[in-house]
Design an enzyme around this catalytic site. Structure first.
Site, PDB file in Angstrom:
ATOM      1  N   SER A   1      10.329   4.857  -6.761  1.00  0.00           N
ATOM      2  CA  SER A   1       8.946   5.280  -7.011  1.00  0.00           C
ATOM      3  C   SER A   1       8.652   5.198  -8.505  1.00  0.00           C
ATOM      4  O   SER A   1       9.356   4.486  -9.235  1.00  0.00           O
ATOM      5  CB  SER A   1       8.730   6.703  -6.477  1.00  0.00           C
ATOM      6  OG  SER A   1       7.379   7.031  -6.501  1.00  0.00           O
ATOM      7  N   ASN A   2       7.640   5.879  -8.969  1.00  0.00           N
ATOM      8  CA  ASN A   2       7.316   5.867 -10.409  1.00  0.00           C
ATOM      9  C   ASN A   2       6.704   7.216 -10.797  1.00  0.00           C
ATOM     10  O   ASN A   2       6.623   8.124  -9.967  1.00  0.00           O
ATOM     11  CB  ASN A   2       6.372   4.697 -10.729  1.00  0.00           C
ATOM     12  CG  ASN A   2       5.072   4.826  -9.967  1.00  0.00           C
ATOM     13  OD1 ASN A   2       4.291   5.732 -10.198  1.00  0.00           O
ATOM     14  ND2 ASN A   2       4.843   3.918  -9.004  1.00  0.00           N
TER      15      ASN A   2
END
Ligand code: PMT
Length: 421
Positions: free
Chosen positions: A215-216
């Site tokens: 993810s980020n």
């Protein structure tokens, strides 16, 4: 405040009165709103009747007063949903510590509170209480919670209080409250009424196995601010959201997704009936080629994960765009403008909002952003602003593009005769 040009003229104000000594000022407030041309209906909590009579408020508002869920005489139902729909603004003045606490926690044990929970219009509260109650951590937390959900707080003034003490907690004067509500309604002119817009926000999550994911750092704050701003201007907003801890902005329809594939499905489905989209989500460009059904176990050596490309949602909407408005974001760390300009072209954006991780206060997680708008005519660099303010600037640009394309459409469809003249 004279009617005519007043932003209150012709507007529907639902005035909520709670059980505070400051309720006597609600009479003057009601008069001011009426004089400015507003249509006022009054909902009182049962305790408020001890402080000001329904007869006084009915006479001033020229409408029957609502207190109970139904009329005990004839059983007629007082619909909180209908009241919420009728109102252009729900103004609770005075708002006691008790009512603020109930609003913050979703308690719905009287008609005013159920109306608050149903209302989709702007809501303003004018707190009134003793100084220690106002300063108490619980009250302050409740006010912060409400403000974070978009409720506008009309700060109490310092002065002599009913307890005999002097301090902050005295309800703002009726003139101040009426002017505040006028400003609120003026500000919320429904300039995007009738438009349907999509906003993508937050980070996508790409599963590796049942435990791990890629993810980020996107929190969703920027996208949620945009969705809230567009909805406040009257647009019907579908917010396609990755996982976030944020509350849904008032009046926004939220569709929760996890992966880039889910965001693609939700966004392309919503785009069919839309007038435009703002692509603010930080979408994974790659996803694991295979998701392990069971938790991957560690071995002695290195591990290689094969990733495959996700579908580019913005590029897909750009290809189908037609006359719709499409706004993109570019989050860069180097060669910012060149990358942003390439994305502007490749994804057919009307304009792109560039933010760089090299700028302090820009990008992920914080409440501020520093952006540059780039379109085919040039660039506009903005100073460091709150994400809310950036959202307002983006909404202004969307309105301008829609206005221009409307004018062009009018010119294209005007009869040949009038086009010459
Ligand atoms: O959420 P916050 O914490 O408030 O942070 C805000 C933000 C930094 C996430 C936001 O301001 C931002 O920059 N969003 C876009 C981040 C990004 O992924 O940019 P990009 O340069 O990788 O993508 C370019 C554009 O294509 C973006 O509009 C993106 O939404 C879109 N895209 C990208 C890949 C993909 N598969 N589909 C897409 O729609």
């Amino acid at each position: 405040m004279a009617s005519g040009n007043s932003p209150l003229a012709g507007r529907h104000i639902l005035l909520g009165i709670t059980g505070s000594i400051a309720a006597y000022k609600a009479a003057m407030l009601c008069r001011l709103l009426k004089t400015a041309g507003a249509d006022v209906r009054v909902v009182m909590t049962p305790l408020a009747k001890q402080f000001i009579t329904p007869l006084t408020m009915a006479t001033l508002s020229k409408n029957p007063i609502l207190v109970e869920f139904f009329d005990p005489e004839n059983g007629a139902w007082n619909s909180h949903v209908a009241l919420g729909e009728w109102a252009d603004c729900l103004l609770i003045a005075p708002a006691t510590a008790n009512t603020l606490a109930k609003m913050a926690t979703g308690v719905a044990d009287n008609l005013l509170l159920t109306t608050y929970l149903s209302a989709r219009c702007p809501v303003a509260v004018a707190p009134a209480m003793d100084l220690d109650m106002y300063a108490h951590a619980a009250t302050q937390q409740n006010l912060r919670t409400l403000a974070a959900r978009g409720v506008r707080i009309i700060e109490p003034a310092e002065g002599e209080l009913a307890s005999g003490l002097t301090g902050k907690g005295r309800m703002a004067e009726p003139e101040t409250i009426a002017a505040f509500v006028g400003g609120l309604l003026d500000e919320k002119k429904k300039t995007l009424e009738g438009k349907r817009l999509i906003v993508t926000a937050g980070a996508t999550i790409e599963a590796i196995d049942p435990v791990r994911f890629i993810s980020n750092h996107s929190s969703g704050k920027m996208g949620y601010a945009i969705a809230g701003e567009l909805a406040a201007r009257g647009a019907a907003v579908t917010l396609v959201s990755g996982r976030t801890a944020l509350e849904t902005p008032v009046g926004v329809e939220r569709v929760d997704v996890l992966s880039a594939a889910e965001m693609y499905e939700a966004s392309t489905a919503a785009f069919d009936g839309a007038d435009g989209a703002v692509m603010c989500a930080a979408v994974a460009d790659y996803t694991p080629a295979e998701v392990a059904e069971r938790k991957l176990k560690k071995g002695d050596g290195e591990m290689t994960l094969t990733l495959r490309r996700t579908r580019d949602i913005a590029a897909e909407l750009g290809a189908r765009k037609g006359k719709r408005v499409l706004v993109g974001f570019a989050l860069e760390t180097h060669d910012e403008e060149a990358h942003a300009e390439a994305k502007l072209e490749r994804k057919h954006f009307d304009f792109i909002v560039l933010n760089s991780l090299r700028d302090a206060g820009a990008g992920f997680r914080g409440d501020t952003n520093k952006v540059t708008f780039i379109d085919r005519t040039g660039r506009e660099e903005l100073p460091l602003l709150s994400k809310r303010e950036v959202a307002a600037r983006i909404a202004d640009r969307i309105e301008q593009i829609m206005e221009r394309s409307g004018e062009k459409h009018d010119a294209d469809t005007a009869p040949a005769q009038s086009r010459k003249s």
